[in-house]
Design an enzyme around this catalytic site. Structure first.
Site, PDB file in Angstrom:
ATOM      1  CE1 TYR A  56     -30.911  22.549  -9.717  1.00  0.00           C
ATOM      2  CE2 TYR A  56     -32.194  20.726 -10.053  1.00  0.00           C
ATOM      3  CZ  TYR A  56     -31.887  22.194  -8.689  1.00  0.00           C
ATOM      4  OH  TYR A  56     -31.718  21.692  -7.564  1.00  0.00           O
ATOM      5  NE  ARG A  59     -32.410  16.012  -9.665  1.00  0.00           N
ATOM      6  CZ  ARG A  59     -33.499  16.865  -9.022  1.00  0.00           C
ATOM      7  NH1 ARG A  59     -32.382  17.992  -8.578  1.00  0.00           N
ATOM      8  NH2 ARG A  59     -34.587  15.876  -8.359  1.00  0.00           N
ATOM      9  CG  HIS A 107     -39.720  20.350  -2.041  1.00  0.00           C
ATOM     10  ND1 HIS A 107     -38.620  19.804  -1.724  1.00  0.00           N
ATOM     11  CD2 HIS A 107     -39.634  21.410  -0.899  1.00  0.00           C
ATOM     12  CE1 HIS A 107     -39.148  19.792  -0.358  1.00  0.00           C
ATOM     13  NE2 HIS A 107     -39.506  20.129   0.097  1.00  0.00           N
ATOM     14  CB  SER A 180     -35.633  10.508   4.599  1.00  0.00           C
ATOM     15  OG  SER A 180     -35.361  11.618   4.117  1.00  0.00           O
TER      16      SER A 180
HETATM   17  N1  APR Z   1     -39.768   2.824  -2.234  1.00  0.00           N
HETATM   18  C1  APR Z   1     -40.821   3.397  -1.553  1.00  0.00           C
HETATM   19  N2  APR Z   1     -40.141   4.318  -0.786  1.00  0.00           N
HETATM   20  C2  APR Z   1     -38.465   4.281  -0.876  1.00  0.00           C
HETATM   21  C3  APR Z   1     -38.391   3.656  -2.116  1.00  0.00           C
HETATM   22  C4  APR Z   1     -39.118   2.586  -2.908  1.00  0.00           C
HETATM   23  N3  APR Z   1     -39.248   2.119  -3.955  1.00  0.00           N
HETATM   24  N4  APR Z   1     -36.718   3.567  -1.979  1.00  0.00           N
HETATM   25  C5  APR Z   1     -36.313   3.785  -1.190  1.00  0.00           C
HETATM   26  N5  APR Z   1     -37.217   4.901  -0.037  1.00  0.00           N
HETATM   27  C6  APR Z   1     -37.379   5.740   0.674  1.00  0.00           C
HETATM   28  C7  APR Z   1     -35.853   5.974   1.727  1.00  0.00           C
HETATM   29  O1  APR Z   1     -36.034   4.448   2.562  1.00  0.00           O
HETATM   30  C8  APR Z   1     -36.439   7.063   2.261  1.00  0.00           C
HETATM   31  O2  APR Z   1     -36.674   7.096   3.349  1.00  0.00           O
HETATM   32  O3  APR Z   1     -38.145   6.734   0.342  1.00  0.00           O
HETATM   33  C9  APR Z   1     -37.144   7.876   0.641  1.00  0.00           C
HETATM   34  C10 APR Z   1     -36.044   9.053   0.486  1.00  0.00           C
HETATM   35  O4  APR Z   1     -35.728  10.045   1.018  1.00  0.00           O
HETATM   36  P1  APR Z   1     -34.853  10.905   0.568  1.00  0.00           P
HETATM   37  O5  APR Z   1     -33.690  10.352  -0.187  1.00  0.00           O
HETATM   38  O6  APR Z   1     -34.525  12.049   1.861  1.00  0.00           O
HETATM   39  O7  APR Z   1     -35.775  11.797  -0.142  1.00  0.00           O
HETATM   40  P2  APR Z   1     -36.607  12.826   0.313  1.00  0.00           P
HETATM   41  O8  APR Z   1     -37.419  12.461   1.524  1.00  0.00           O
HETATM   42  O9  APR Z   1     -37.847  12.530  -0.644  1.00  0.00           O
HETATM   43  O10 APR Z   1     -36.434  14.466   0.391  1.00  0.00           O
HETATM   44  C11 APR Z   1     -36.231  15.210   0.880  1.00  0.00           C
HETATM   45  O11 APR Z   1     -35.139  16.492   0.610  1.00  0.00           O
HETATM   46  O12 APR Z   1     -33.208  16.937  -0.771  1.00  0.00           O
HETATM   47  C12 APR Z   1     -34.005  17.760  -0.614  1.00  0.00           C
HETATM   48  O13 APR Z   1     -35.409  18.605  -1.942  1.00  0.00           O
HETATM   49  C13 APR Z   1     -35.135  17.698  -1.823  1.00  0.00           C
HETATM   50  O14 APR Z   1     -37.383  16.949  -2.137  1.00  0.00           O
HETATM   51  C14 APR Z   1     -36.372  16.705  -1.547  1.00  0.00           C
HETATM   52  C15 APR Z   1     -36.268  16.862  -0.219  1.00  0.00           C
END
Ligand code: APR
Length: 236
Positions: A56, A59, A107, A180
Site C-alpha cells: 500500500y 500504491r 472499499h 466489471s
Molecule cells: N473507462 C471506463 N472503464 C474502463 C476503462 C476506461 N478507460 N478501462 C477499463 N475499464 C473497465 C474494464 O473494462 C472493467 O470492466 O473497468 C473495469 C475494471 O474492472 P476491475 O479491474 O474488475 O475493477 P473493479 O470492478 O473496480 O474491481 C472491484 O475488486 O479487487 C477488488 O477491491 C478491488 O475495488 C476493487 C474490486
C-alpha cells in the site's frame, strides 16, 4: 420546473484508468502482478503485515503521481445542477480532488491508516499526505495494535454498504462507470434501484448485468462516456 435530479454513481477501477492507475482484472492489471490473497485479504494481512504495508506504500506513491481525469471532473461538474452521490469501489481520492463533495468509499481509502484491532474507530485513524505517505512496517497505532491500511480487505465486511444501498434506492438516475461488477456486495447495488429508472453503464468492454433493468451501455471510456451522460442529462 428545474430538472434537478438525484444522480447516483457507482464507480470502479476503470474510472481511474485514464488517470494512469491500473485496473485489477484487465490484461496487465494489478491482480496479475500481485497475489491478491497475499496483499488484499484479511488472511494475507495476518500472515505478512510487512508485505501488505509495503504494497500500500507503493500504491500511495503511485497515487501522488496521478491527477483526476476528465471523467472525474465531469462527474463533479454535475453537482452544479443536480444532487450527486458518488459510491466508489476505488480507494484513491481522485473523485474528491476533482471536486466531488459526496463520496462513499465502499472499499476504504488509500490515504487513511487505522488500528488493526479497532478499524472503524476514528480515534486511531491517521490521514497520510504526499510528504508523509510511507508507513514503516511494524509501526503501531495509538491503541498499541499494528497500524494498517484503512482498506476493506477480501474476507472483511463492507461497513458502508447500507448507506450506499440507501442512496441507490433514492436515485432518479444510476450511472455505473468502470467496474466489471465482479465483487459483491458492491456489484449488487443495482438491485436497490427503484424500478424503471434510467441506468447507464460506461465501459469500453461488455459487462454482464442482471436481467430486468433499463440499462443503456455506453461503450466508451470514462471521460468520453461522461460527455455523453452530460448531454443526455440536458435532455431528460
Ligand atoms: N473507462 C471506463 N472503464 C474502463 C476503462 C476506461 N478507460 N478501462 C477499463 N475499464 C473497465 C474494464 O473494462 C472493467 O470492466 O473497468 C473495469 C475494471 O474492472 P476491475 O479491474 O474488475 O475493477 P473493479 O470492478 O473496480 O474491481 C472491484 O475488486 O479487487 C477488488 O477491491 C478491488 O475495488 C476493487 C474490486
Amino acid at each position: 420546473m428545474s430538472n434537478r435530479k438525484k444522480i447516483v454513481f457507482l464507480t470502479g477501477a476503470g474510472m481511474s484508468a485514464e488517470s494512469g492507475i491500473s485496473t485489477f482484472r484487465d490484461a496487465g492489471g494489478l491482480w496479475e502482478q500481485y497475489p491478491v490473497m497475499q496483499v488484499a485479504s484479511h488472511t494475507g494481512w495476518l500472515q505478512d503485515p510487512d508485505l501488505v504495508t509495503r504494497f500500500y506504500n507503493e500504491r500511495r506513491r503511485q497515487l501522488f503521481t496521478t491527477q483526476p481525469c476528465g471523467g472525474h471532473k465531469l462527474v463533479a461538474s454535475l453537482e452544479q445542477d443536480h444532487e450527486v452521490v458518488v459510491i466508489t469501489q476505488n480507494v484513491d481520492d481522485l473523485h474528491e480532488r476533482a471536486g466531488s463533495t459526496n463520496v462513499i468509499h465502499l472499499h476504504g481509502e488509500l490515504l487513511k491508516v487505522c488500528s488493526s484491532r479497532d478499524v472503524e474507530n476514528p480515534r486511531y485513524w491517521q490521514t497520510l499526505t504526499p510528504d508523509n505517505y510511507e508507513v514503516v512496517p511494524g509501526t503501531l497505532a495509538a491503541d498499541g495494535s499494528l497500524l494498517r491500511p484503512y482498506i476493506v480487505f477480501f474476507e472483511e465486511a463492507v461497513p458502508m454498504i447500507a448507506p450506499a444501498a440507501e442512496q441507490v434506492g433514492k436515485a432518479d438516475v444510476f450511472v455505473i462507470i468502470g467496474t466489471s461488477l465482479n465483487v459483491y456486495p458492491a456489484a449488487g447495488l443495482i438491485n436497490y434501484t427503484r424500478s424503471g429508472i434510467p441506468i447507464y453503464l460506461i465501459d469500453p468492454k461488455d459487462v454482464s448485468v442482471p436481467y430486468g433493468f433499463n440499462v443503456t451501455h455506453i461503450k466508451a471510456g470514462a471521460t468520453e462516456g461522461m460527455k455523453q451522460i452530460v448531454e443526455k442529462l440536458r435532455r431528460i
